[in-house]
Design a protein around this motif. Structure first.
Motif, PDB file in Angstrom:
ATOM      1  N   ALA A 238     -46.869   2.295  18.896  1.00  0.00           N
ATOM      2  CA  ALA A 238     -47.561   3.485  18.396  1.00  0.00           C
ATOM      3  C   ALA A 238     -47.312   3.727  16.914  1.00  0.00           C
ATOM      4  N   GLY A 239     -46.513   2.859  16.271  1.00  0.00           N
ATOM      5  CA  GLY A 239     -46.284   2.969  14.833  1.00  0.00           C
ATOM      6  C   GLY A 239     -45.037   3.719  14.443  1.00  0.00           C
ATOM      7  N   PHE A 240     -44.153   3.981  15.407  1.00  0.00           N
ATOM      8  CA  PHE A 240     -42.913   4.687  15.116  1.00  0.00           C
ATOM      9  C   PHE A 240     -41.737   3.716  15.108  1.00  0.00           C
ATOM     10  N   GLY A 241     -40.695   4.062  14.345  1.00  0.00           N
ATOM     11  CA  GLY A 241     -39.466   3.286  14.373  1.00  0.00           C
ATOM     12  C   GLY A 241     -38.692   3.604  15.642  1.00  0.00           C
ATOM     13  N   ALA A 242     -37.960   2.617  16.138  1.00  0.00           N
ATOM     14  CA  ALA A 242     -37.140   2.820  17.340  1.00  0.00           C
ATOM     15  C   ALA A 242     -35.927   1.913  17.253  1.00  0.00           C
ATOM     16  N   ASN A 243     -34.746   2.523  17.098  1.00  0.00           N
ATOM     17  CA  ASN A 243     -33.509   1.764  16.942  1.00  0.00           C
ATOM     18  C   ASN A 243     -32.448   2.303  17.895  1.00  0.00           C
ATOM     19  N   PRO A 244     -31.464   1.453  18.261  1.00  0.00           N
ATOM     20  CA  PRO A 244     -30.375   1.960  19.103  1.00  0.00           C
ATOM     21  C   PRO A 244     -29.658   3.118  18.423  1.00  0.00           C
ATOM     22  N   ALA A 245     -29.416   4.191  19.161  1.00  0.00           N
ATOM     23  CA  ALA A 245     -28.744   5.370  18.616  1.00  0.00           C
ATOM     24  C   ALA A 245     -27.240   5.237  18.774  1.00  0.00           C
ATOM     25  N   THR A 246     -26.513   5.903  17.880  1.00  0.00           N
ATOM     26  CA  THR A 246     -25.067   5.940  17.994  1.00  0.00           C
ATOM     27  C   THR A 246     -24.672   6.574  19.321  1.00  0.00           C
ATOM     28  N   GLY A 247     -23.890   5.871  20.124  1.00  0.00           N
ATOM     29  CA  GLY A 247     -23.469   6.397  21.406  1.00  0.00           C
ATOM     30  C   GLY A 247     -24.431   6.122  22.543  1.00  0.00           C
ATOM     31  N   GLY A 248     -25.521   5.353  22.267  1.00  0.00           N
ATOM     32  CA  GLY A 248     -26.467   5.001  23.318  1.00  0.00           C
ATOM     33  C   GLY A 248     -27.790   5.706  23.169  1.00  0.00           C
ATOM     34  N   GLY A 249     -28.816   5.172  23.831  1.00  0.00           N
ATOM     35  CA  GLY A 249     -30.153   5.730  23.724  1.00  0.00           C
ATOM     36  C   GLY A 249     -30.909   5.156  22.538  1.00  0.00           C
ATOM     37  N   ILE A 250     -31.967   5.845  22.146  1.00  0.00           N
ATOM     38  CA  ILE A 250     -32.848   5.394  21.068  1.00  0.00           C
ATOM     39  C   ILE A 250     -32.937   6.474  20.008  1.00  0.00           C
ATOM     40  N   HIS A 251     -32.928   6.057  18.755  1.00  0.00           N
ATOM     41  CA  HIS A 251     -33.225   6.970  17.657  1.00  0.00           C
ATOM     42  C   HIS A 251     -34.586   6.589  17.087  1.00  0.00           C
ATOM     43  N   THR A 252     -35.462   7.589  16.942  1.00  0.00           N
ATOM     44  CA  THR A 252     -36.809   7.328  16.449  1.00  0.00           C
ATOM     45  C   THR A 252     -37.225   8.392  15.444  1.00  0.00           C
ATOM     46  N   ASP A 253     -38.178   8.037  14.585  1.00  0.00           N
ATOM     47  CA  ASP A 253     -38.693   9.019  13.633  1.00  0.00           C
ATOM     48  C   ASP A 253     -39.837   9.837  14.219  1.00  0.00           C
ATOM     49  N   ALA A 254     -40.203   9.573  15.462  1.00  0.00           N
ATOM     50  CA  ALA A 254     -41.226  10.374  16.137  1.00  0.00           C
ATOM     51  C   ALA A 254     -40.674  11.749  16.502  1.00  0.00           C
ATOM     52  N   LEU A 255     -41.556  12.733  16.556  1.00  0.00           N
ATOM     53  CA  LEU A 255     -41.149  14.072  16.982  1.00  0.00           C
ATOM     54  C   LEU A 255     -40.890  14.082  18.487  1.00  0.00           C
ATOM     55  N   PRO A 256     -40.074  15.011  18.968  1.00  0.00           N
ATOM     56  CA  PRO A 256     -39.808  15.066  20.411  1.00  0.00           C
ATOM     57  C   PRO A 256     -41.081  15.140  21.249  1.00  0.00           C
ATOM     58  N   GLU A 257     -42.084  15.925  20.785  1.00  0.00           N
ATOM     59  CA  GLU A 257     -43.328  16.038  21.546  1.00  0.00           C
ATOM     60  C   GLU A 257     -44.051  14.692  21.622  1.00  0.00           C
ATOM     61  N   GLN A 258     -44.023  13.938  20.524  1.00  0.00           N
ATOM     62  CA  GLN A 258     -44.674  12.626  20.514  1.00  0.00           C
ATOM     63  C   GLN A 258     -43.958  11.649  21.439  1.00  0.00           C
ATOM     64  N   VAL A 259     -42.620  11.707  21.427  1.00  0.00           N
ATOM     65  CA  VAL A 259     -41.842  10.852  22.327  1.00  0.00           C
ATOM     66  C   VAL A 259     -42.181  11.170  23.781  1.00  0.00           C
ATOM     67  N   GLY A 260     -42.263  12.461  24.099  1.00  0.00           N
ATOM     68  CA  GLY A 260     -42.566  12.868  25.471  1.00  0.00           C
ATOM     69  C   GLY A 260     -43.917  12.360  25.942  1.00  0.00           C
ATOM     70  N   ARG A 261     -44.938  12.457  25.073  1.00  0.00           N
ATOM     71  CA  ARG A 261     -46.279  11.996  25.448  1.00  0.00           C
ATOM     72  C   ARG A 261     -46.302  10.486  25.679  1.00  0.00           C
ATOM     73  N   ILE A 262     -45.625   9.744  24.776  1.00  0.00           N
ATOM     74  CA  ILE A 262     -45.604   8.281  24.903  1.00  0.00           C
ATOM     75  C   ILE A 262     -44.847   7.875  26.162  1.00  0.00           C
ATOM     76  N   ALA A 263     -43.745   8.557  26.445  1.00  0.00           N
ATOM     77  CA  ALA A 263     -42.983   8.249  27.660  1.00  0.00           C
ATOM     78  C   ALA A 263     -43.819   8.525  28.901  1.00  0.00           C
ATOM     79  N   LEU A 264     -44.583   9.631  28.908  1.00  0.00           N
ATOM     80  CA  LEU A 264     -45.440   9.951  30.051  1.00  0.00           C
ATOM     81  C   LEU A 264     -46.528   8.901  30.222  1.00  0.00           C
ATOM     82  N   GLU A 265     -47.124   8.510  29.100  1.00  0.00           N
ATOM     83  CA  GLU A 265     -48.197   7.516  29.147  1.00  0.00           C
ATOM     84  C   GLU A 265     -47.714   6.189  29.725  1.00  0.00           C
ATOM     85  N   HIS A 266     -46.460   5.826  29.423  1.00  0.00           N
ATOM     86  CA  HIS A 266     -45.927   4.544  29.879  1.00  0.00           C
ATOM     87  C   HIS A 266     -45.022   4.703  31.098  1.00  0.00           C
ATOM     88  N   GLN A 267     -45.005   5.910  31.656  1.00  0.00           N
ATOM     89  CA  GLN A 267     -44.269   6.190  32.897  1.00  0.00           C
ATOM     90  C   GLN A 267     -42.791   5.802  32.791  1.00  0.00           C
TER      91      GLN A 267
END
Length: 299
Positions: A238-267
């Motif tokens: 979708a054009g956003f950066g996605a890197n491993p976050a400190t302590g686990g998970g993902i760090h991205t430059d997308a807004l939380p709302e954008q992350v939520g929509r993309i996660a829903l779209e990809h289940q």
């Protein structure tokens, strides 16, 4: 006020500080941060006239430090708490400072009381001081001339939790009364609590600066899921950066709302979703300086 313009210090082909520019305004505490070897201490030494710059300028209250009349009456400096004569007592060190600055001797007693060194401790030789006691004495010496500006490098090093809290209140009160504070420290939580502005340096260059609140709010989004790799691929598509976050998970430059929509779209099931700034200064610092950290190299 402290003003640094294109400040550079080279040792042969190596640039310890490379075209650094920033300002520290009255009434504020500015946290000066960076990993070991980033150039913080070299920069502070140039501001205080101890290391000549290769190029660029640094002024305090509108003048180079060396041109200030009786500089201790205008600028309080603590760069190395161990840089005192081990054979002198704490009281003797402050008394000599008072004589050189033309201060009344009562100022020595006021500063000893302020930093919590009692009569017995003030009469001990510095060789018998703990690191925390040396730091308290160094802070007393920095404040001795009732300066308008404080330049402090790791002032909390060696202080116990009560001492760190005391110092935090001292610096906050100094700034709230119109003073200017430049504070370098590896205790990121303490900087986060007390600082108004931040300057982050890595490998001699500024990697971020500005109001603390603005920098933390712009730190991006941290997300944890049941399938981090799948979401990371979707975010990148979708054009956003996605890197491993400190302590686990993902760090991205997308807004939380954008992350939520993309996660829903990809289940993809989300287990945590928050702005990265809510994790505090440590996460932002590690993200900004990950490529610049050099363990074991002096700052």
């Amino acid at each position: 006020m402290i003003k640094v313009e294109d400040l550079t210090r080279r040792y042969g082909s190596y640039a310890a500080v490379d075209s650094v520019s920033f300002e520290v305004q009255p009434g504020t505490v500015t946290g000066f941060l960076g990993p070991n070897g980033a150039g913080k201490s070299t920069c502070m030494r140039m501001i205080c006239g101890l290391t000549p710059p290769t190029s660029g300028t640094a002024t305090v209250l509108g003048k180079p430090y060396a041109e200030l009349p009786n500089p201790g009456r205008h600028v309080g400096v603590l760069l190395d708490a161990a840089a005192q004569h081990n054979g002198r007592t704490g009281r003797e060190i402050l008394t000599l400072g008072a004589i050189m600055m033309g201060l009344e001797r009562r100022r020595v007693d006021e500063m000893l009381e302020l930093v919590g060194l009692n009569k017995e401790e003030s009469r001990r030789r510095l060789r018998d001081y703990s690191l925390g006691m040396r730091q308290r004495l160094g802070i007393a010496h920095a404040l001795l001339g009732d300066p308008k500006v404080l330049i402090l490098d790791e002032p909390a090093n060696g202080l116990d939790p009560a001492g760190i809290r005391w110092m935090r209140g001292l610096l906050r009160g100094f700034a709230d009364e119109g003073g200017t504070v430049l504070l370098s420290s590896h205790l990121l939580h303490e900087v986060e609590v007390v600082a108004d502005d931040l300057v982050v340096i890595g490998r001699g260059k500024i990697v971020a600066e500005g109001a603390k609140s603005a920098l933390l709010s712009a730190a991006g989004t941290t997300v944890r899921t049941t399938d981090d790799q799948r979401l990371a691929n979707a975010l990148e598509s979708a054009g956003f950066g996605a890197n491993p976050a400190t302590g686990g998970g993902i760090h991205t430059d997308a807004l939380p709302e954008q992350v939520g929509r993309i996660a829903l779209e990809h289940q993809v099931v989300l287990t945590e979703l928050r702005q990265a700034g809510t994790a505090g200064l440590e996460e932002m610092f590690l993200q900004l300086t990950a490529a610049d950290a050099r363990e074991g190299v002096a700052a």
